[in-house]
Design a protein around this motif. Structure first.
Motif, PDB file in Angstrom:
ATOM      1  N   GLU A 167       0.826  -1.205   0.000  1.00  0.00           N
ATOM      2  CA  GLU A 167       0.000   0.000   0.000  1.00  0.00           C
ATOM      3  C   GLU A 167       0.864   1.261   0.000  1.00  0.00           C
ATOM      4  N   ARG A 211       0.694  -1.665  10.390  1.00  0.00           N
ATOM      5  CA  ARG A 211       0.839  -0.353   9.740  1.00  0.00           C
ATOM      6  C   ARG A 211       1.589   0.592  10.658  1.00  0.00           C
ATOM      7  N   GLU A 213       1.565   3.580  11.300  1.00  0.00           N
ATOM      8  CA  GLU A 213       0.796   4.821  11.170  1.00  0.00           C
ATOM      9  C   GLU A 213       1.576   5.973  11.798  1.00  0.00           C
ATOM     10  N   ARG A 219      -8.832   5.852  16.029  1.00  0.00           N
ATOM     11  CA  ARG A 219      -9.307   4.791  15.140  1.00  0.00           C
ATOM     12  C   ARG A 219      -8.193   4.087  14.365  1.00  0.00           C
ATOM     13  N   HIS A 220      -6.946   4.344  14.733  1.00  0.00           N
ATOM     14  CA  HIS A 220      -5.826   3.644  14.104  1.00  0.00           C
ATOM     15  C   HIS A 220      -5.042   2.832  15.126  1.00  0.00           C
ATOM     16  N   LEU A 221      -4.648   1.638  14.703  1.00  0.00           N
ATOM     17  CA  LEU A 221      -3.764   0.791  15.496  1.00  0.00           C
ATOM     18  C   LEU A 221      -2.537   0.507  14.648  1.00  0.00           C
ATOM     19  N   ALA A 224      -3.592  -4.360  13.535  1.00  0.00           N
ATOM     20  CA  ALA A 224      -5.051  -4.449  13.505  1.00  0.00           C
ATOM     21  C   ALA A 224      -5.450  -5.814  12.941  1.00  0.00           C
ATOM     22  N   GLU A 357     -14.444   5.202   7.986  1.00  0.00           N
ATOM     23  CA  GLU A 357     -14.296   4.151   6.972  1.00  0.00           C
ATOM     24  C   GLU A 357     -14.130   2.786   7.639  1.00  0.00           C
ATOM     25  N   LEU A 358     -14.858   1.799   7.129  1.00  0.00           N
ATOM     26  CA  LEU A 358     -14.714   0.428   7.639  1.00  0.00           C
ATOM     27  C   LEU A 358     -14.031  -0.491   6.642  1.00  0.00           C
ATOM     28  N   VAL A 359     -14.256  -0.237   5.355  1.00  0.00           N
ATOM     29  CA  VAL A 359     -13.841  -1.179   4.311  1.00  0.00           C
ATOM     30  C   VAL A 359     -13.267  -0.424   3.121  1.00  0.00           C
ATOM     31  N   SER A 360     -12.230  -0.994   2.497  1.00  0.00           N
ATOM     32  CA  SER A 360     -11.841  -0.567   1.145  1.00  0.00           C
ATOM     33  C   SER A 360     -11.826  -1.800   0.251  1.00  0.00           C
ATOM     34  N   GLY A 403     -11.236  -5.403   2.138  1.00  0.00           N
ATOM     35  CA  GLY A 403     -10.692  -5.612   3.480  1.00  0.00           C
ATOM     36  C   GLY A 403     -11.478  -4.776   4.468  1.00  0.00           C
ATOM     37  N   GLY A 405     -11.831  -3.612   8.522  1.00  0.00           N
ATOM     38  CA  GLY A 405     -11.124  -3.510   9.804  1.00  0.00           C
ATOM     39  C   GLY A 405     -11.960  -4.110  10.926  1.00  0.00           C
ATOM     40  N   ARG A 408     -12.495  -1.776  13.920  1.00  0.00           N
ATOM     41  CA  ARG A 408     -13.414  -0.667  13.605  1.00  0.00           C
ATOM     42  C   ARG A 408     -14.847  -1.160  13.543  1.00  0.00           C
ATOM     43  N   ILE A 419     -10.554   2.920  19.560  1.00  0.00           N
ATOM     44  CA  ILE A 419     -10.388   1.597  18.951  1.00  0.00           C
ATOM     45  C   ILE A 419      -9.639   0.639  19.881  1.00  0.00           C
TER      46      ILE A 419
END
Ligand code: ATP
Ligand code: MG
Length: 434
Positions: A167, A211, A213, A219-221, A224, A357-360, A403, A405, A408, A419
């Motif tokens: 990514e 990730r 981050e 909302r970020h880990l 995950a 956002e839950l999914v991409s 994918g 999360g 999330r 989270i």
């Protein structure tokens, strides 16, 4: 201790041994109560001091809170007891004594800050409402697995130590692998794609993603749980259907099997399975609607990623789970397929909860030449991905996937503020232990 009876199963009229933690000691003088807690609930143990062996009374009442005890005695009906029954002990064994000073109070009478809770997760999960979150999380994963099976998927497990990122390079954790550089995997993306071209065709994976981050956010880990789906002969709209089905299955499972946990969390009345047919907005419609609210300082233009604030503005407009489709190709990864008639427009989609956002997901580029070109356009070296691209030369069907999360999903389902509350041992910039 196979002769042990769970507190919730103790029936009046029998002699039982219950085992668990000392939740509370109430000494009223002539009579005293010990509340013993196990994974099913609590039971009252009654000490009527006069008629009882002094040593037994002393052992029962001198024990520190949160010690582990085993109590054997007659179970009796007692309407005044919290659960309608109590035990009159014949014997009490202190199985494991707890220190008198506890780093946090599992009875919940004294609040603890999140870092203290995370440092002492064992004690923290003795609280009903914290335990409920993880029981619900387990049910989410169980029902999601079940729905994937119904959709004809095979569960796969792919490597978490990898040679390349997928990514973009910035969020990778480098590690040393026998003297060579390697990375923790950001996503099972490429591996699950390789499997749709295999004899399996339709697969799912539930596993960790890593990730690096930049920021600590609610909302970020950094580690995950990703719930991934990929299917041969699917386009992006079919992948969205599957996504909706899986998310709804998670809610259905929790509604059906986690009544007590929802009650504990104060959600019993308001918990709702999201309705089907999540609205599908194009990216263009999305930015128009956001701009029309006038709530952002600057108007969004085609090609902008949606900042957090924009997600919130649009989320409160839509007020339910929804998809954003047809993203600009330039802000979606190389493996996402463009719409045939417009290379600037991708089949990428996101699935959103009103708050995040839950999914991409999207349809994937399955044509070898286009795929390799896409690498070059994104400044990636196709040689490094040869293990992946090669397989596209030997019969790779059209395919699509996404994918989701896991944390999330649980967080938004239960309205958790952070989270980290949905992870037993979260990894963030500060936290590497426990
Ligand atoms: P965001 O823009 O919200 O940071 P993303 O677009 O970078 O997310 P994707 O690469 O699309 O994330 O990953 C798919 C899904 O995995 C996300 O929609 C999200 O639910 C989850 N996810 C991704 N990164 C994280 C993270 N650092 N912590 C928790 N969940 C994550
Ligand atoms: Mg995304």
């Amino acid at each position: 201790m196979d002769d042990r009876t769970y507190t919730a199963a103790a029936e009046p009229g029998e002699t039982a041994t219950v085992a668990g933690w000392v939740h509370e000691i109430r000494d009223l003088g002539g009579i005293a109560f010990l509340i013993v807690r196990d994974t099913t609930g609590r039971i009252q143990v009654k000490f009527e001091k006069d008629g009882m062996d002094d040593e037994l009374v002393e052992r029962g009442l001198d024990v520190h809170r949160e010690s582990v005890v085993a109590v054997t005695g007659a179970v009796e009906k007692e309407d005044r007891a919290p659960t309608g029954v109590e035990i009159v002990p014949d014997s009490l064994e202190v199985v494991a004594e707890a220190d008198p000073e506890l780093p946090l109070d599992p009875s919940g009478k004294v609040d603890a800050e999140l870092p203290t809770r995370l440092d002492n997760r064992t004690l923290d999960l003795r609280k009903e409402e914290v335990k409920a979150v993880f029981e619900i999380r387990a049910e989410v994963l169980r029902s999601v697995r079940e729905r994937f099976r119904e959709l004809g998927c095979t569960e796969i497990n792919t490597p978490k130590i990898v040679a390349t990122g997928t990514e973009g390079g910035t969020e990778l954790f480098p590690i040393t692998y026998f003297g060579r550089e390697a990375f923790m995997n950001q996503s099972p993306q490429l591996f699950k794609q390789l499997m749709v071209g295999s004899g399996l065709e339709r697969v799912f994976e539930i596993g960790p993603i890593f990730r690096a981050e930049e920021h600590n956010t609610p909302r970020h880990l950094n580690e995950a749980t990703s719930i991934d789906f990929e299917s041969a002969f699917y386009d992006h709209t079919e992948a969205m259907d599957a996504c909706e089905s899986v998310v709804r299955a998670a809610y259905e499972g929790v509604a059906e099997n986690c009544e007590a946990g929802l009650e504990t969390l104060g959600l019993a009345g308001e918990f709702e399975v999201p309705e089907d047919d999540f609205p599908r907005l194009t990216y263009e419609e999305a930015i128009q609607r956001i701009n029309a609210t006038g709530e952002l300082d600057e108007q969004l233009v085609w090609g902008d990623d949606l900042p957090t604030e924009a997600e919130h503005v649009l989320g409160s407009e839509v007020g339910q789970h929804y998809f954003i489709t047809d993203w600009p190709s330039e802000i979606k990864p190389f493996y996402i397929k463009d719409h045939g008639d417009d290379p600037a427009l991708s089949t990428g989609f996101d699935m959103m909860h009103p708050s995040m956002e839950l999914v991409s997901g999207g349809q994937r580029e399955h044509r070898y030449e286009h795929l390799v070109e896409g690498f070059e356009q994104q400044g990636l070296d196709p040689d490094q991905f040869e293990y992946y691209t090669e397989m596209f030369r030997y019969g790779m069907p059209p395919h699509a996937g996404w994918g989701l999360g896991g944390e999330r999903l649980v967080m938004t389902m239960l309205g958790l503020e952070n989270i980290r509350e949905a992870v037993l041992f979260p990894r963030d910039r500060q936290r590497l232990s426990p």
